[in-house]
Design an enzyme around this catalytic site. Structure first.
Site, short mmCIF file in Angstrom:
data_model
loop_
_atom_site.label_atom_id
_atom_site.label_comp_id
_atom_site.label_asym_id
_atom_site.label_seq_id
_atom_site.Cartn_x
_atom_site.Cartn_y
_atom_site.Cartn_z
N ASP A 38 6.86 -28.82 17.70
CA ASP A 38 6.76 -27.65 18.95
C ASP A 38 6.95 -28.61 20.24
O ASP A 38 6.34 -28.39 21.39
CB ASP A 38 5.28 -27.43 19.08
CG ASP A 38 5.06 -26.13 18.16
OD1 ASP A 38 5.98 -25.67 17.03
OD2 ASP A 38 3.73 -25.62 18.20
N ASP A 68 11.27 -29.75 15.61
CA ASP A 68 11.67 -28.69 14.65
C ASP A 68 11.99 -27.52 15.78
O ASP A 68 12.94 -26.41 15.44
CB ASP A 68 10.67 -28.21 13.65
CG ASP A 68 9.10 -28.11 14.14
OD1 ASP A 68 8.87 -27.93 15.38
OD2 ASP A 68 8.33 -28.06 13.32
N CYS A 83 8.34 -23.16 12.70
CA CYS A 83 8.26 -24.36 11.99
C CYS A 83 9.21 -24.64 10.70
O CYS A 83 9.81 -25.01 10.43
CB CYS A 83 6.85 -24.93 11.86
SG CYS A 83 5.69 -25.12 13.01
#
Ligand SMILES: *[C@@H]1O[C@H](CO)[C@@H](O)[C@H](O)[C@H]1NC(C)=O
Ligand SMILES: *[C@@H]1O[C@H](CO)[C@@H](O)[C@H](O)[C@H]1NC(C)=O
Ligand SMILES: *[C@@H]1O[C@H](CO)[C@@H](O)[C@H](O)[C@H]1NC(C)=O
Ligand SMILES: *[C@@H]1O[C@H](CO)[C@@H](O)[C@H](O)[C@H]1NC(C)=O
Ligand SMILES: *[C@@H]1O[C@H](CO)[C@@H](O)[C@H](O)[C@H]1NC(C)=O
Ligand SMILES: *[C@@H]1O[C@H](CO)[C@@H](O)[C@H](O)[C@H]1NC(C)=O
Ligand SMILES: *[C@@H]1O[C@H](CO)[C@@H](O)[C@H](O)[C@H]1NC(C)=O
Ligand SMILES: *[C@@H]1O[C@H](CO)[C@@H](O)[C@H](O)[C@H]1NC(C)=O
Ligand SMILES: *[C@@H]1O[C@H](CO)[C@@H](O)[C@H](O)[C@H]1NC(C)=O
Ligand SMILES: *[C@@H]1O[C@H](CO)[C@@H](O)[C@H](O)[C@H]1NC(C)=O
Ligand SMILES: *[C@@H]1O[C@H](CO)[C@@H](O)[C@H](O)[C@H]1NC(C)=O
Length: 504
Positions: free
Chosen positions: A42, A310, A77
């Site tokens: 994130d 990610d 994710c």
């Protein structure tokens, strides 16, 4: 629309480079170069997410190359990590969301995709392979094989069970359960990953090796190390770009956002923003200590170090409080910095690099032929080690996302109906089943993004990012219909691509 990469030209470049370095084309291995990948969670680039990373920028970016146009092909994710590992778009690896039913770490993933992921190839090529940190969100759950399941391809495994944690977590240490509490000195996960990495380098590593270090930062629950818990105490999320702007011409979910946001939402997102930065300071320390140890062991000159995340993140953009599941730049752009053998310092490359390109690049470093794998991405090793050849790189790519929702109505927000998720107390929801989209993101000859939604309206969004970098104006209704037609055709082609057809 666009003139995608000439793959043939790229192969020629790649081969030429092999010859220069004395590697044998077609199976032989070059001098063994190590690979270290640091993968955060994130961490955006668009709203200041790299600001706390002073040491990382100096030790990797300024010592090598920065890619300001790096993207994830899916901003969530588990699907994103699955793309990174397999080098494949979601329509080919079939991991759709963060749950087991969506194939996150599922038995189907383990059987069909883990054997095709880069760690398996590198291990077979003689690499020692070390993993520490968060893997895929459902990893370690009983239905995913429990902690006993060590994913294929890893010789040293420290995998976090479940989703991001800083304390009170369970690890699989080479298939053995290891429980951790909440003592900073023993348990703080980012530091534990650092310590295990240094130990691996010091005691067990024999070149060539691959290390993947995946700290929980800057994902929730944003627990800072004690030394950083008061850092940035006056920092607020930036108020520029699309902050607190109502996305009134956007798809259903964004139109539901309350704008301007309630003060409570703004206070909440500012707090999250500060705490995210606090957790990243421990990652900056990780980078410093790992690079320092590589140097002390005389391994730095023979090791490629990659730094990425990610997916990106938002904090108030289009009045959405916090999350990452949207098609916009803040959620799909990720940091990407690389240093290593043959890479000149202080370079910036503007080619679009995708998370599905990391696996192919690692294989290329190991002397493997990516064309003989199922990967959809392409090696950017030639871009790292040779002067600019922009015409040989891709011009556009695919972004795909499958929305997550709850099948039941949220009792706190009955008016929204069933099918939404990630809702805040004021019934602004960040996701829904019909937040399902596919986009073409083109960088050349024009910077455009064209997206189609799988919702009742078959909603379309189109942005001209040259004129409108913050995606404030959806021009789908005003643009020449032949452009929409061309982009729709390109999207159909990319959504069906596999391997070479994804590259050109
Ligand atoms: C890589 O594999 C492809 C497909 O098998 C082949 O056409 C190509 O010549 C190979 N490249 C090298 C450098 O060996
Ligand atoms: C890279 O650029 C920075 C800022 O301009 C400079 O301080 C640094 O010395 C440069 N590093 C190298 C290795 O050239
Ligand atoms: C999960 O993967 C399996 C096999 O790889 C596939 O048959 C199934 O459709 C996938 N599930 C989803 C939701 O895509
Ligand atoms: C860890 O677990 C203990 C015991 O259940 C609990 O009291 C504590 O609040 C938890 N700490 C964190 C940081 O989650
Ligand atoms: C990591 O190692 C340092 C010493 O090198 C130690 O002070 C710290 O407590 C360790 N942290 C964890 C979580 O293992
Ligand atoms: C922020 O931290 C500084 C130094 O750590 C401290 O002096 C200051 O009082 C803090 N401010 C707030 C608003 O907590
Ligand atoms: C907004 O400000 C942040 C923090 O200063 C900066 O990183 C970002 O690039 C700016 N974004 C826009 C859209 O101007
Ligand atoms: C929200 O914050 C703004 C700016 O700080 C202030 O002017 C306004 O009165 C606040 N509104 C409420 C309802 O507290
Ligand atoms: C994840 O995808 C699966 C398969 O499509 C679906 O059954 C499940 O409801 C999805 N999970 C969420 C949270 O949306
Ligand atoms: C999207 O899903 C929500 C929740 O089920 C529903 O209320 C809304 O009408 C849907 N919007 C579209 C455009 O399909
Ligand atoms: C996008 O905006 C640029 C700059 O205003 C303009 O030159 C170009 O024609 C626009 N492209 C499209 C497809 O509208």
């Amino acid at each position: 629309m666009g003139h995608p990469a000439s793959w043939a030209a790229l192969l020629v470049l790649s081969t030429a480079w092999q010859l220069v370095l004395g590697g044998a084309a077609g199976g032989g291995r070059r001098s063994p170069h190590n690979i270290v990948l640091i993968l955060t969670d994130d961490q955006d680039t668009e709203i200041g997410g790299m600001t706390p990373m002073k040491k990382t920028q100096a030790l990797i970016g300024q010592a090598g190359v920065s890619f300001p146009n790096a993207f994830t092909v899916t901003p969530l994710c588990c699907p994103s990590r699955s793309s990174l590992l397999s080098g494949r778009y979601p329509h080919n690896h079939l991991v759709r969301n963060n749950s087991l039913e969506g194939n996150c770490s599922s038995p189907a993933w383990q059987k069909n995709q883990e054997p095709l992921a880069f760690p398996s190839y590198l291990q077979r090529q003689g690499y020692q392979t070390f993993y520490a940190g968060k893997y895929l969100n459902q990893y370690g759950q009983p239905a995913a094989g429990g902690v006993q399941h060590v994913p294929l391809g890893w010789s040293y495994w420290n995998g976090l069970v479940g989703n991001s944690r800083y304390y009170n977590y369970t690890l699989s240490a080479n298939g053995r359960e290891e429980r951790h509490g909440q003592r900073y000195q023993d348990d703080y996960l980012t530091d534990l990953i650092t310590n295990r990495s240094l130990e691996f380098l010091q005691k067990w590593s024999h070149p060539p090796f691959l290390m993947v270090l995946a700290p929980p930062a800057s994902h929730s629950p944003w627990t800072a190390a004690p030394g950083y818990a008061t850092a940035y105490n006056t920092t607020k999320a930036p108020r520029n770009g699309s902050f607190n702007v109502h996305g009134k011409d956007k798809h259903w979910l964004v139109r539901q956002a309350r704008s301007p946001m309630a003060n409570t939402s703004i206070e909440f997102l500012d707090k999250a923003y500060r705490e995210r930065w606090q957790t990243l300071l421990s990652v900056d320390d990780l980078v410093e200590r790992v690079v320092g140890r590589l140097k002390a062991l005389d391994l730095l000159a023979s090791t490629y170090v990659f730094y990425t995340s990610d997916n990106g993140y938002h904090a108030g953009q289009f009045s959405l409080p916090i999350d990452k599941r949207q098609l916009y730049e803040f959620d799909i752009r990720v940091p990407l910095l690389v240093r290593g053998p043959g890479i000149k310092a202080n370079q910036t490359r503007l080619e679009p690099i995708l998370n599905i390109d990391l696996g192919p690049t690692f294989l290329d470093i190991a002397g493997l032929n990516v064309s003989q794998t199922a990967m959809d991405g392409q090696s950017f090793l030639p871009l790292l080690v040779t002067p600019a050849q922009p015409s040989t790189w891709r011009a556009d790519f695919l972004v795909q996302y499958t929305g997550e929702g709850h099948p039941d109505r949220d009792p706190a927000c009955p008016a929204l109906g069933p099918g939404v998720s990630q809702c805040f107390p004021d019934c602004v929801c960040e996701d829904a089943f019909n937040n399902t989209y596919a986009c073409v993101r083109a960088l050349h000859p024009h910077s455009l993004q064209y997206c189609e939604f799988a919702d009742r309206q078959a909603f379309v969004e189109l942005y001209n990012l040259t004129a409108d970098p913050h995606q404030l104006h959806n021009v789908a209704r005003s643009v020449d219909p032949t452009l929409l037609e061309a982009l729709n055709q390109r999207l159909i082609k990319l959504q069906a691509c596999e391997g070479p057809s994804c590259r050109g």
